[in-house]
Design an enzyme around this catalytic site. Structure first.
Site, PDB file in Angstrom:
ATOM      1  N   HIS A   1     -11.555  -6.040   2.969  1.00 26.94           N
ATOM      2  CA  HIS A   1     -11.517  -5.715   2.158  1.00 26.94           C
ATOM      3  C   HIS A   1      -9.232  -5.088   3.096  1.00 26.94           C
ATOM      4  CE1 HIS A   1      -9.852  -2.146   0.078  1.00 26.94           C
ATOM      5  NE2 HIS A   1     -10.415  -2.178  -0.322  1.00 26.94           N
TER       6      HIS A   1
ATOM      7  N   GLY B   1     -10.099   3.881  -7.205  1.00 24.85           N
ATOM      8  CA  GLY B   1      -9.603   5.125  -6.783  1.00 24.85           C
ATOM      9  C   GLY B   1     -10.350   5.823  -8.710  1.00 24.85           C
TER      10      GLY B   1
ATOM     11  N   SER C   1      -6.748  -1.518  -9.720  1.00 28.63           N
ATOM     12  CA  SER C   1      -6.663  -0.339 -10.351  1.00 28.63           C
ATOM     13  C   SER C   1      -7.313  -1.026 -11.004  1.00 28.63           C
ATOM     14  CB  SER C   1      -5.128  -0.772 -10.553  1.00 28.63           C
ATOM     15  OG  SER C   1      -4.285  -0.032  -9.536  1.00 28.63           O
TER      16      SER C   1
ATOM     17  N   GLU D   1      -7.412  -3.511   3.294  1.00 31.61           N
ATOM     18  CA  GLU D   1      -7.678  -2.349   4.012  1.00 31.61           C
ATOM     19  C   GLU D   1      -7.762  -2.034   5.426  1.00 31.61           C
ATOM     20  OE1 GLU D   1      -8.945   0.407   1.430  1.00 31.61           O
ATOM     21  OE2 GLU D   1      -7.189   0.200  -0.324  1.00 31.61           O
TER      22      GLU D   1
ATOM     23  N   GLY E   1      -4.450   0.578  -6.229  1.00 31.33           N
ATOM     24  CA  GLY E   1      -4.372   1.881  -5.778  1.00 31.33           C
ATOM     25  C   GLY E   1      -2.647   2.364  -6.110  1.00 31.33           C
TER      26      GLY E   1
ATOM     27  N   GLU F   1      -8.918  -9.019  -4.849  1.00 32.65           N
ATOM     28  CA  GLU F   1      -7.729  -8.501  -4.944  1.00 32.65           C
ATOM     29  C   GLU F   1      -7.107  -8.160  -4.116  1.00 32.65           C
ATOM     30  OE1 GLU F   1     -11.059  -4.247  -4.824  1.00 32.65           O
ATOM     31  OE2 GLU F   1     -10.328  -4.922  -2.618  1.00 32.65           O
TER      32      GLU F   1
ATOM     33  N   ASN G   1     -15.825   1.371  -4.999  1.00 31.01           N
ATOM     34  CA  ASN G   1     -15.713   1.921  -3.120  1.00 31.01           C
ATOM     35  C   ASN G   1     -14.684   3.241  -2.731  1.00 31.01           C
ATOM     36  OD1 ASN G   1     -14.636   1.722  -0.359  1.00 31.01           O
ATOM     37  ND2 ASN G   1     -13.641   0.209  -1.093  1.00 31.01           N
ATOM     38  N   TRP G   2     -16.138   4.050  -2.340  1.00 31.24           N
ATOM     39  CA  TRP G   2     -14.847   4.867  -2.248  1.00 31.24           C
ATOM     40  C   TRP G   2     -14.332   5.678  -1.087  1.00 31.24           C
ATOM     41  CZ3 TRP G   2     -20.557   8.092  -3.037  1.00 31.24           C
ATOM     42  CH2 TRP G   2     -21.293   8.813  -4.144  1.00 31.24           C
ATOM     43  N   LYS G   3     -14.153   4.682  -0.219  1.00 30.81           N
ATOM     44  CA  LYS G   3     -12.860   4.483   0.520  1.00 30.81           C
ATOM     45  C   LYS G   3     -13.142   5.678   1.807  1.00 30.81           C
ATOM     46  CE  LYS G   3     -10.355   1.592  -1.769  1.00 30.81           C
ATOM     47  NZ  LYS G   3      -8.236   1.493  -2.383  1.00 30.81           N
TER      48      LYS G   3
HETATM   49  P1  13P Z   1      -7.942   0.661  -6.726  1.00 27.49           P
HETATM   50  O1  13P Z   1      -9.260   1.171  -7.832  1.00 27.49           O
HETATM   51  O2  13P Z   1      -7.901   1.958  -6.071  1.00 27.49           O
HETATM   52  O3  13P Z   1      -6.671  -0.417  -6.568  1.00 27.49           O
HETATM   53  O4  13P Z   1      -8.764  -0.032  -5.508  1.00 27.49           O
HETATM   54  C1  13P Z   1      -9.298  -0.699  -5.399  1.00 27.49           C
HETATM   55  C2  13P Z   1     -10.303  -1.135  -4.574  1.00 27.49           C
HETATM   56  O5  13P Z   1      -9.637  -1.699  -3.014  1.00 27.49           O
HETATM   57  C3  13P Z   1     -11.154  -1.128  -4.583  1.00 27.49           C
HETATM   58  O6  13P Z   1     -12.063  -1.789  -2.967  1.00 27.49           O
END
Ligand code: 13P
Length: 259
Positions: free
Chosen positions: A96, A236, A214, A98, A174, A168, A11-13
């Site tokens: 997600h 990340g 993570s 977020e 993150g 998650e 997931n490149w966000k």
């Molecule tokens: P990280 O791997 O940066 O913790 O993010 C996980 C994530 O939210 C993937 O959707």
């Protein structure tokens, strides 16, 4: 160790211009070629077309990070399922944390999106996970169960095969804090039980449940070694081929590579 096929997604966000996304996609196409698992990357909307052209005919699926709950219409700033399909998107990440916590998406809205995506033949990665307060209050399982049940309301037995669940834990995203493989496996097992209750043992045994939060090259193998962990949703570490490629190439049950 899971007996199901592993599914590793990036997931490149909200990262990368088109040029940067293209560079990463090219690198991943070369490095994941011949890989043993199922792979997906989800770039930002503005890079979908560019990345999709590079992934076409490869073993990496194109995913989107979100979509609107309506098919089309007067929804300024939203992106529709029809527009995603037009770009060759095969799967969409929904719910997600977020989206849930920053943009206040609730279970009812997420469920509407899930059903719309399925109606249009997209695969869905449905994210669930508890906050730190919820974990500390002993609510982790019940929060994930509620999000799973609501997220899948009205999803038929014929459609459940197009669903992947991503566990998650919000406190692990993150932050560099990863759930222990044992803690993650326990939640995955309880989600699998929920799927069994809703769709029967066959569906429960088949459903892919990814872990996200993570995930790094040095912890992926131990996570994937657990019976109920069938893949990873990576944030990340998905932004660089040097970290995503080793995650994608992990060998379950092997100790982390010494660097
Ligand atoms: P990280 O791997 O940066 O913790 O993010 C996980 C994530 O939210 C993937 O959707």
């Amino acid at each position: 160790m899971s007996t199901r096929p592993y599914y590793i997604a990036g997931n490149w966000k909200m990262h990368k211009t088109r040029a940067e996304a293209a560079e990463l996609a090219k690198d991943l196409v070369a490095r994941l070629k011949g890989g043993k698992h199922k792979y997906l990357v989800a770039p930002g909307f503005t890079s979908l077309e560019t990345v999709g052209a590079l992934l076409s005919g490869t073993n990496i699926l194109l995913g989107a990070q979100n979509m609107a709950a309506e098919e089309q219409g007067a929804h300024t700033g939203e992106v529709s399922v029809l527009q995603l399909k037009d770009l060759g998107v095969r799967a969409v990440i929904l719910g997600h944390s977020e989206r849930r916590h920053i943009y206040k998406e609730d279970d009812a809205l997420i469920n509407k999106k899930v059903k719309l995506a399925l109606t249009h033949g997209l695969e869905v990665i449905l994210c669930v996970g508890e906050t730190l307060d919820e974990r500390d209050a002993g609510q982790a399982e019940v929060v994930c169960e509620t999000q799973t049940v609501w997220g899948l309301a009205g999803v038929s037995a014929g459609e459940i095969g197009s669903i992947t669940i991503a566990y998650e834990p919000v406190w692990a995203i993150g932050t560099g804090k990863t759930a222990t493989p044992e803690d993650a496996d326990a939640i995955h097992a309880s989600i699998r039980t929920v799927i069994g209750r809703l769709y029967g043992g066959g569906a429960a045994n088949k459903i892919i449940i990814q872990y996200g939060g993570s995930v790094k090259p040095d912890n992926v193998s131990l996570l994937m070694a657990k019976e109920n962990i069938d893949g990873a949703l990576v944030g990340g570490a998905a932004l660089k081929a040097d970290t995503f490629a080793p995650i994608a190439a992990f060998a379950a049950g092997q100790p982390p590579a010494v660097s």
